[in-house]
Design an enzyme around this catalytic site. Structure first.
Site, PDB file in Angstrom:
ATOM      1  N   LYS A 110      10.298 -10.056   2.768  1.00  0.00           N
ATOM      2  CA  LYS A 110       9.391  -9.031   3.310  1.00  0.00           C
ATOM      3  C   LYS A 110       9.961  -8.557   4.638  1.00  0.00           C
ATOM      4  CE  LYS A 110       4.482  -8.319   4.410  1.00  0.00           C
ATOM      5  NZ  LYS A 110       3.150  -8.897   4.225  1.00  0.00           N
ATOM      6  N   ASP A 122       8.705   1.901   7.934  1.00  0.00           N
ATOM      7  CA  ASP A 122      10.121   1.705   8.259  1.00  0.00           C
ATOM      8  C   ASP A 122      10.753   0.568   7.460  1.00  0.00           C
ATOM      9  OD1 ASP A 122       8.841  -0.433   9.374  1.00  0.00           O
ATOM     10  OD2 ASP A 122       9.359   0.035  11.453  1.00  0.00           O
ATOM     11  N   ARG A 173       9.109 -15.036   0.898  1.00  0.00           N
ATOM     12  CA  ARG A 173       7.898 -15.512   0.218  1.00  0.00           C
ATOM     13  C   ARG A 173       8.263 -16.048  -1.169  1.00  0.00           C
ATOM     14  NH1 ARG A 173       3.426 -10.788   1.065  1.00  0.00           N
ATOM     15  NH2 ARG A 173       4.689  -9.601  -0.425  1.00  0.00           N
ATOM     16  N   ARG A 180       0.091  -7.797  -8.770  1.00  0.00           N
ATOM     17  CA  ARG A 180      -1.215  -7.559  -8.148  1.00  0.00           C
ATOM     18  C   ARG A 180      -2.145  -6.826  -9.110  1.00  0.00           C
ATOM     19  NH1 ARG A 180       0.606  -6.830  -2.507  1.00  0.00           N
ATOM     20  NH2 ARG A 180       2.673  -7.747  -2.480  1.00  0.00           N
ATOM     21  N   ASP A 249      -4.637  -3.801  -3.985  1.00  0.00           N
ATOM     22  CA  ASP A 249      -3.174  -3.997  -3.964  1.00  0.00           C
ATOM     23  C   ASP A 249      -2.810  -5.327  -3.317  1.00  0.00           C
ATOM     24  OD1 ASP A 249      -4.262  -2.226  -1.808  1.00  0.00           O
ATOM     25  OD2 ASP A 249      -2.349  -2.688  -0.868  1.00  0.00           O
TER      26      ASP A 249
HETATM   27  P1  AMP Z   1      -0.511  -3.618   3.500  1.00  0.00           P
HETATM   28  O1  AMP Z   1      -1.593  -2.926   4.254  1.00  0.00           O
HETATM   29  O2  AMP Z   1       0.437  -4.421   4.377  1.00  0.00           O
HETATM   30  O3  AMP Z   1      -0.994  -4.360   2.317  1.00  0.00           O
HETATM   31  O4  AMP Z   1       0.453  -2.468   2.963  1.00  0.00           O
HETATM   32  C1  AMP Z   1       0.024  -1.398   2.149  1.00  0.00           C
HETATM   33  C2  AMP Z   1       1.222  -0.659   1.619  1.00  0.00           C
HETATM   34  O5  AMP Z   1       2.026  -0.165   2.686  1.00  0.00           O
HETATM   35  C3  AMP Z   1       2.157  -1.478   0.769  1.00  0.00           C
HETATM   36  O6  AMP Z   1       2.687  -0.616  -0.203  1.00  0.00           O
HETATM   37  C4  AMP Z   1       3.223  -1.911   1.739  1.00  0.00           C
HETATM   38  O7  AMP Z   1       4.437  -2.237   1.110  1.00  0.00           O
HETATM   39  C5  AMP Z   1       3.353  -0.678   2.597  1.00  0.00           C
HETATM   40  N1  AMP Z   1       3.835  -0.969   3.945  1.00  0.00           N
HETATM   41  C6  AMP Z   1       3.181  -1.627   4.932  1.00  0.00           C
HETATM   42  N2  AMP Z   1       3.924  -1.689   6.044  1.00  0.00           N
HETATM   43  C7  AMP Z   1       5.091  -1.064   5.773  1.00  0.00           C
HETATM   44  C8  AMP Z   1       6.286  -0.795   6.502  1.00  0.00           C
HETATM   45  N3  AMP Z   1       6.427  -1.174   7.761  1.00  0.00           N
HETATM   46  N4  AMP Z   1       7.270  -0.116   5.869  1.00  0.00           N
HETATM   47  C9  AMP Z   1       7.142   0.279   4.605  1.00  0.00           C
HETATM   48  N5  AMP Z   1       6.045   0.067   3.856  1.00  0.00           N
HETATM   49  C10 AMP Z   1       5.033  -0.596   4.423  1.00  0.00           C
HETATM   50 MG    MG Z   2      -0.303  -5.419   0.916  1.00  0.00          MG
END
Ligand code: AMP
Ligand code: MG
Length: 490
Positions: A110, A122, A173, A180, A249
């Site tokens: 990750k 990013d 991980r 999911r 998700d």
């Molecule tokens: P999360 O809120 O962390 O569950 O993320 C929601 C979505 O945003 C998922 O598809 C993650 O892979 C994507 N995501 C979260 N942070 C980033 C990041 N810094 N760069 C790219 N994708 C991200």
């Molecule tokens: Mg997530």
């Protein structure tokens, strides 16, 4: 890029990699510059067939260097109750699977750079949030709660911009699968019927083999996912774990705790506790988690509808969630209170206890540990010998009444008081990942010192044991310490 020796043991492609693009895509990572170990989980590595001590080869591999592109997957989801369209592994790359005695384990990085699903992101993860995910995965595993695991933390001086400038890290991980609810929702929403069937068949075969023999395998699998999710919600409630972002998700089809972001553990008990400061409506407050778990199962059920095609059967399956959850919760709290038998009055006694804890802001973990640690027989003396920070005044008439009722109830147990005490110490942890502990370790790590991280991880992996040198980690932050704010930003 440095040439790498073949992975030893070798990674195999995850089974879902056969799904057509964009469901599964191969994409190279962007390795972290100047990688260094933050931590290597020597307690997990041997179970994966990996060396107990970290090696330079694994540092390279887990910092995103690879000779072949790993895999990313598309998923979707409901975020805060609203359909979010296509999401996907925006910053997660699956290197492959390792075959272990527990079956295949997927190894995922990750924060190893951009993917086709990065959207505005990013592709990076900052050290702060990576330390939190790393520690909490192992804390939940230590508590015996189903979760994805964390094998390693790799750090780098690479700057990453969030609210402030931070540095990048990668958490490795590990889970049998990172599929999911949102993977199914994605295919169903877009009408990709064949891919939906294909994903379902893979998941069924690998993880729900008993369902395959049933008359309606998809319905049988839904039943099992509902059971696992209801059980997971009860586990969380029993240790006061708040996930913070229970979007679909972030819901594992295997019933694992997945995606650690703005999580938190209850300290001063408050049923409405919100650990995610971005969650203004309180959707994922502590007391809402079971309801949200049920709601998420509903979203999964809708996604599986094309495979089940029996509305009534789906409704009946969803109706089982609440009684399953209630049963697991009651069992969990009985165990916390040292009761192996079931009595009519138990639910009421638990309810009264939680009301008192709410009124006085009693420390959730500290209270149950103090109750467990009492000398056997003292239950009946209606005095709780708890440290002041736990927040119980056992001379208060309401506490006195409750403790006496508790003593009477406990005396009806067939087991010896000493056995009761031992059983309680096995389910009421002394250590949970309190926010200020994570913060302490993060600040040391940001200064380049990872010793506290390593030590805290080891303590959290054995949260029911005494660790006298680390007694202070069992306590809340000193009064007057600044309150920490945790949000989705990572
Ligand atoms: P999360 O809120 O962390 O569950 O993320 C929601 C979505 O945003 C998922 O598809 C993650 O892979 C994507 N995501 C979260 N942070 C980033 C990041 N810094 N760069 C790219 N994708 C991200
Ligand atoms: Mg997530």
């Amino acid at each position: 890029m440095t040439a790498l020796p073949e992975a030893d043991p070798p990674f195999r492609a995850p089974r879902w990699s056969v799904l057509p693009a964009p469901q599964a895509v191969r994409v190279f990572m962007q390795p972290l510059p100047q990688p260094a170990w933050g931590d290597w989980n020597e307690a997990l590595a041997p179970a994966l067939g990996l060396p107990a001590l970290p090696t330079p080869q694994w540092l390279h591999r887990l910092s995103g260097q690879a000779t072949a592109p790993p895999w990313c997957s598309a998923y979707a989801g409901h975020q805060f109750g609203v359909w979010a369209g296509v999401l996907g592994d925006g910053r997660a790359h699956t290197l492959g699977c390792l075959h272990t005695e527990q079956g295949p384990q997927e190894i995922q990085l990750k924060g190893a750079g951009l993917t086709p699903f990065s959207r505005m992101g990013d592709g990076r993860a900052v050290l702060r949030s990576s330390v939190r995910e790393y520690l909490c995965s192992e804390a939940l595993a230590g508590l015996g709660i189903p979760t994805t695991r964390a094998l390693a933390l790799v750090r780098s001086p690479l700057p990453v911009q969030r609210e402030t400038r931070e540095t990048a890290a990668i958490v490795t991980r590990v889970a049998p699968s990172f599929i999911r609810f949102g993977h199914f929702e994605h295919l169903s929403h877009h009408g990709h019927r064949d891919a939906l069937q294909q994903l379902f068949s893979l998941v069924l075969e690998d993880f729900f083999p008993t369902c395959a023999a049933q008359a309606q395998p998809a319905l049988a699998m839904l039943h099992q996912v509902i059971e696992r999710t209801a059980r997971l919600m009860a586990y969380w409630q029993c240790v006061g774990f708040c996930h913070g972002v229970m979007n679909t998700d972030n819901m594992s089809i295997l019933g694992l705790t997945l995606d650690y972001g703005p999580f938190g553990f209850l300290e001063a008990y408050d049923a409405r506790h919100l650990c995610n400061h971005s969650d203004r409506g309180g959707r994922y407050a502590y007391d809402q988690q079971p309801l949200m778990g049920w709601w998420n199962c509903g979203a999964l059920a809708s996604a599986l509808q094309p495979l089940i095609r029996d509305e009534q059967a789906i409704e009946n399956a969803l109706e089982r969630f609440e009684p399953l959850y209630e049963r697991n919760l009651l069992e969990g709290f009985r165990a916390k209170l040292g009761w192996q038998s079931a009595q009519e009055e138990d639910a009421l006694l638990i309810q009264q206890l939680l009301a008192l804890m709410q009124r006085d802001g009693v420390d959730f973990t500290g209270f149950f540990r103090a109750l467990s640690a009492q000398e056997p027989g003292l239950h009946r003396a209606a005095r709780l010998h708890a440290p002041a920070w736990v927040g119980v005044d056992s001379k208060d008439p309401d506490w006195d009444r409750w403790l006496r009722a508790y003593g009477r109830r406990s005396a009806q147990e067939p087991s010896h008081p000493e056995q009761q005490r031992e059983a309680m110490l096995r389910v009421n942890p002394k250590y949970v990942l309190r926010n200020h502990l994570a913060q302490e370790v993060i600040e040391a790590a940001q200064g380049g010192d990872f010793r506290a991280l390593h030590q805290l991880r080891q303590v959290l992996q054995h949260p029911f044991e005494e660790h006298p040198a680390w007694d202070h980690w069992a306590q809340p932050a000193a009064p007057g310490s600044p309150r920490l704010c945790v949000s989705c930003s990572s």
